[in-house]
Design a protein around this motif. Structure first.
Motif, mmCIF file in Angstrom:
data_model
loop_
_atom_site.group_PDB
_atom_site.id
_atom_site.type_symbol
_atom_site.label_atom_id
_atom_site.label_comp_id
_atom_site.label_asym_id
_atom_site.label_seq_id
_atom_site.Cartn_x
_atom_site.Cartn_y
_atom_site.Cartn_z
ATOM 1 N N ARG A 6 0.809 -1.225 0.000
ATOM 2 C CA ARG A 6 0.000 0.000 0.000
ATOM 3 C C ARG A 6 0.844 1.279 0.000
ATOM 4 N NH1 ARG A 6 -3.093 -2.412 5.163
ATOM 5 N NH2 ARG A 6 -4.566 -3.796 4.113
ATOM 6 N N GLU A 7 2.110 1.155 0.313
ATOM 7 C CA GLU A 7 2.894 2.338 0.652
ATOM 8 C C GLU A 7 3.008 3.326 -0.510
ATOM 9 O OE1 GLU A 7 5.125 4.445 3.670
ATOM 10 O OE2 GLU A 7 3.556 2.914 3.612
ATOM 11 N N ARG A 8 3.227 2.830 -1.725
ATOM 12 C CA ARG A 8 3.366 3.751 -2.860
ATOM 13 C C ARG A 8 2.089 4.549 -3.075
ATOM 14 N NH1 ARG A 8 4.847 2.057 -9.146
ATOM 15 N NH2 ARG A 8 4.757 4.185 -10.000
ATOM 16 N N ARG A 9 0.935 3.879 -3.019
ATOM 17 C CA ARG A 9 -0.344 4.583 -3.213
ATOM 18 C C ARG A 9 -0.575 5.613 -2.119
ATOM 19 N NH1 ARG A 9 -4.922 3.476 -0.669
ATOM 20 N NH2 ARG A 9 -4.247 1.355 -0.113
ATOM 21 N N LEU A 10 -0.257 5.265 -0.884
ATOM 22 C CA LEU A 10 -0.466 6.195 0.212
ATOM 23 C C LEU A 10 0.427 7.425 0.080
ATOM 24 C CD1 LEU A 10 -0.780 3.638 3.141
ATOM 25 C CD2 LEU A 10 -2.594 5.111 2.249
ATOM 26 N N HIS A 11 1.643 7.237 -0.387
ATOM 27 C CA HIS A 11 2.518 8.386 -0.622
ATOM 28 C C HIS A 11 1.944 9.297 -1.692
ATOM 29 C CE1 HIS A 11 6.469 8.349 1.492
ATOM 30 N NE2 HIS A 11 6.001 7.187 1.891
ATOM 31 N N SER B 251 6.816 1.429 6.672
ATOM 32 C CA SER B 251 6.010 2.645 6.550
ATOM 33 C C SER B 251 6.313 3.594 7.703
ATOM 34 C CB SER B 251 4.520 2.300 6.531
ATOM 35 O OG SER B 251 3.741 3.482 6.399
ATOM 36 N N PRO B 252 7.350 4.433 7.566
ATOM 37 C CA PRO B 252 7.655 5.396 8.630
ATOM 38 C C PRO B 252 6.480 6.315 8.952
ATOM 39 C CG PRO B 252 9.477 5.250 7.076
ATOM 40 C CD PRO B 252 8.336 4.481 6.477
ATOM 41 N N TRP C 49 -3.556 21.082 3.244
ATOM 42 C CA TRP C 49 -2.320 21.765 3.615
ATOM 43 C C TRP C 49 -1.124 20.823 3.613
ATOM 44 C CZ3 TRP C 49 0.759 21.038 8.082
ATOM 45 C CH2 TRP C 49 1.759 21.992 8.254
ATOM 46 N N TYR C 50 -1.330 19.565 3.976
ATOM 47 C CA TYR C 50 -0.210 18.647 4.214
ATOM 48 C C TYR C 50 0.257 18.016 2.907
ATOM 49 C CZ TYR C 50 2.690 15.228 6.643
ATOM 50 O OH TYR C 50 3.744 14.484 7.092
ATOM 51 N N ARG C 51 1.309 18.570 2.311
ATOM 52 C CA ARG C 51 1.881 18.042 1.076
ATOM 53 C C ARG C 51 3.410 18.094 1.140
ATOM 54 N NH1 ARG C 51 -2.477 16.481 0.718
ATOM 55 N NH2 ARG C 51 -3.984 16.576 -0.984
ATOM 56 N N PRO C 52 4.031 17.378 2.098
ATOM 57 C CA PRO C 52 5.491 17.411 2.228
ATOM 58 C C PRO C 52 6.170 16.508 1.204
ATOM 59 C CG PRO C 52 4.580 15.920 3.832
ATOM 60 C CD PRO C 52 3.404 16.526 3.101
ATOM 61 N N GLY C 53 7.491 16.616 1.112
ATOM 62 C CA GLY C 53 8.238 15.736 0.214
ATOM 63 C C GLY C 53 8.377 14.333 0.764
ATOM 64 N N GLY C 54 8.440 14.201 2.090
ATOM 65 C CA GLY C 54 8.538 12.905 2.741
ATOM 66 C C GLY C 54 7.547 12.815 3.878
ATOM 67 N N MET C 55 7.450 11.655 4.497
ATOM 68 C CA MET C 55 6.479 11.399 5.576
ATOM 69 C C MET C 55 5.056 11.754 5.136
ATOM 70 S SD MET C 55 8.057 9.968 8.083
ATOM 71 C CE MET C 55 7.092 10.133 9.575
ATOM 72 N N ARG D 189 11.466 6.427 -1.242
ATOM 73 C CA ARG D 189 10.473 6.898 -0.269
ATOM 74 C C ARG D 189 11.031 6.847 1.154
ATOM 75 N NH1 ARG D 189 7.302 3.956 -3.888
ATOM 76 N NH2 ARG D 189 7.341 2.064 -2.597
ATOM 77 N N LEU D 190 11.729 5.761 1.486
ATOM 78 C CA LEU D 190 12.303 5.660 2.821
ATOM 79 C C LEU D 190 13.309 6.778 3.064
ATOM 80 C CD1 LEU D 190 12.810 1.781 3.018
ATOM 81 C CD2 LEU D 190 11.240 3.139 4.419
ATOM 82 N N GLY D 191 14.109 7.096 2.054
ATOM 83 C CA GLY D 191 15.071 8.182 2.198
ATOM 84 C C GLY D 191 14.405 9.528 2.394
ATOM 85 N N ARG D 192 13.356 9.797 1.627
ATOM 86 C CA ARG D 192 12.635 11.073 1.778
ATOM 87 C C ARG D 192 11.933 11.151 3.133
ATOM 88 N NH1 ARG D 192 11.319 9.722 -3.565
ATOM 89 N NH2 ARG D 192 9.171 9.145 -3.025
ATOM 90 N N ASP D 193 11.360 10.032 3.563
ATOM 91 C CA ASP D 193 10.713 10.007 4.870
ATOM 92 C C ASP D 193 11.721 10.330 5.974
ATOM 93 O OD1 ASP D 193 8.295 9.369 3.760
ATOM 94 O OD2 ASP D 193 8.293 7.274 4.388
#
Length: 404
Positions: free
Chosen positions: A41-46, A99-100, A219-225, A368-372
């Motif tokens: 699910r992680e890619r879709r959730l990101h 999933s951090p 509002w919440y649109r960060p590059g990671g997490m 994704r893990l690196g950006r998180d």
């Protein structure tokens, strides 16, 4: 005769001091759930930057959203000040390997539930903790504010007595992980006309049905997490009854609650780096020429050493909560938090040099893990951590609770 090649055991399976290991049987079950169910699910959730509701429902069903609650409320009694200080933290670490963002949602919820357990009245337990046994019912802390300066004597969000047992709460909060729509928020406000956080800091429980509560999901649109859904929440003269005041004024500051939460961040950093390390080893094994390359072997070995040191610091700090007074344990936790952050950054950089750019494509988790990791570390501000540790070492006045 050469030694037989072997694969290192999964990170969660390594030996740890008994008080730092947690409930290993349940943690193995959680590890299997995370790898089998959360990873796809992680890619879709990101892409959606949305609350990971499917993940959280499964964590609820398995009891992980009640880990810090008492057995009477269906919990596992895992808290730093209880007989099992480790299981809830090892759970954050386990989830963060995949999933951090979900791990941070889990951390914030369990810390908020713990605060409600210890400071709440029996009525509040019935209103706000009992539902966590029956359905997905998320708790959030709402302390961060735009423009709030470090060390400020008051929040911009205010609580004003109206008489008749009601209060009016107004302000704007952001980074409110978990939001409000699926449960409640513990809002940090300052009592009007009272000076100093130790006297004016009042926690107020807010629910989405109260008039004047607005959640800004866009509002919440960060590059990671991006999976750690953390909207802004606007409170416009929200009228709350006195039954929704959590603890006495200054209870959060006086109880040193902020200092209890350092290891939740350390657990996330460590788990994220372990997830990247495990995935990279699987990737490298598909290329025999890489596996045989001394350069690759050396960097994998150095990454392993950094992770070993970070794990040792993390688990030593957990044990310190059972051996030392609160201030010593807080300082140990801050050191572990910074150690895990530094180690995780170093490990990610080493791994990225080994795998090549193709491994950063969206179909793989490494990017994704690196950006998180980078986003999460920046959110804390480790220079302040180091300053506090330096102040303590030099005999200067310090506060080990005034930082995430």
């Amino acid at each position: 005769m050469p030694a037989t090649p072997k694969t290192l055991a999964p990170r969660g399976a390594q030996a740890a001091p008994s008080s730092a290991a947690g409930d290993t049987r349940r943690l193995r079950e959680l590890d299997a759930l995370v790898r089998e169910r959360f990873a796809p699910r992680e890619r879709r959730l990101h892409e959606q930057a949305a609350l990971p509701l499917d993940n959280l429902r499964e964590l609820h069903e398995a009891g992980w959203l009640r880990t810090t609650l008492s057995a009477a409320l269906g919990g596992a009694d895992s808290r730093l000040d209880a007989g099992d200080p480790a299981t809830y933290l090892q759970a954050v670490r386990t989830v963060a390997r995949v999933s951090p963002g979900t791990a941070h949602c889990l951390q914030v919820h369990n810390h908020a539930a713990w605060t409600l357990l210890e400071l709440g009245t029996p009525e509040q337990h019935a209103l706000f903790l009992a539902p966590m046994r029956e359905r997905l019912f998320l708790a959030s802390f709402m302390g961060s504010e735009p423009g709030l300066k470090l060390g400020a004597a008051a929040f911009q969000t205010t609580a004003r007595a109206l008489g008749g047992g009601e209060w009016s709460v107004s302000g704007r909060k952001y980074y409110a992980t978990n939001g409000l729509r699926h449960g409640l928020g513990i809002v940090f406000a300052s009592l009007e006309g009272v000076q100093g956080l130790q006297h004016n800091h009042q926690m107020v429980i807010v629910t989405p049905d109260l008039p004047g509560v607005h959640e800004d999901a866009d509002w919440y649109r960060p590059g990671g997490m991006r999976v750690a859904y953390s909207p802004q929440v606007v409170l416009e003269g929200v009228r709350v009854p006195c039954s929704h005041l959590l603890g006495a004024p200054g209870a959060y500051v006086g109880g040193r609650w902020q200092g209890r939460f350092h290891l939740g961040f350390a657990a996330n950093y460590l788990g994220t780096a372990e997830g990247a390390y495990d995935w990279t080893l699987d990737w490298l094994r598909a290329f025999p020429e890489k596996v045989a390359d001394p350069f690759v072997q050396a960097h994998v070995g150095e990454a392993r050493v950094r992770l070993h040191a970070a794990q040792a610091a993390f688990e030593r700090a957990i044990v310190d909560w059972t051996r030392h007074d609160a201030v010593d344990a807080e300082l140990s936790s801050m050191a572990a938090k910074s150690t895990c952050a530094s180690a995780a950054q170093d490990v990610l950089q080493r791994l990225l040099r080994l795998v090549g750019s193709t491994a950063l494509f969206d179909e793989h988790p490494l990017g994704r893990l690196g950006r998180d990791l980078q986003t999460h570390i920046l959110h804390v501000g480790h220079d302040r951590t180091h300053q506090t540790l330096g102040q303590a070492a030099l005999g200067e006045a310090f506060d080990s609770t005034r930082q995430k």
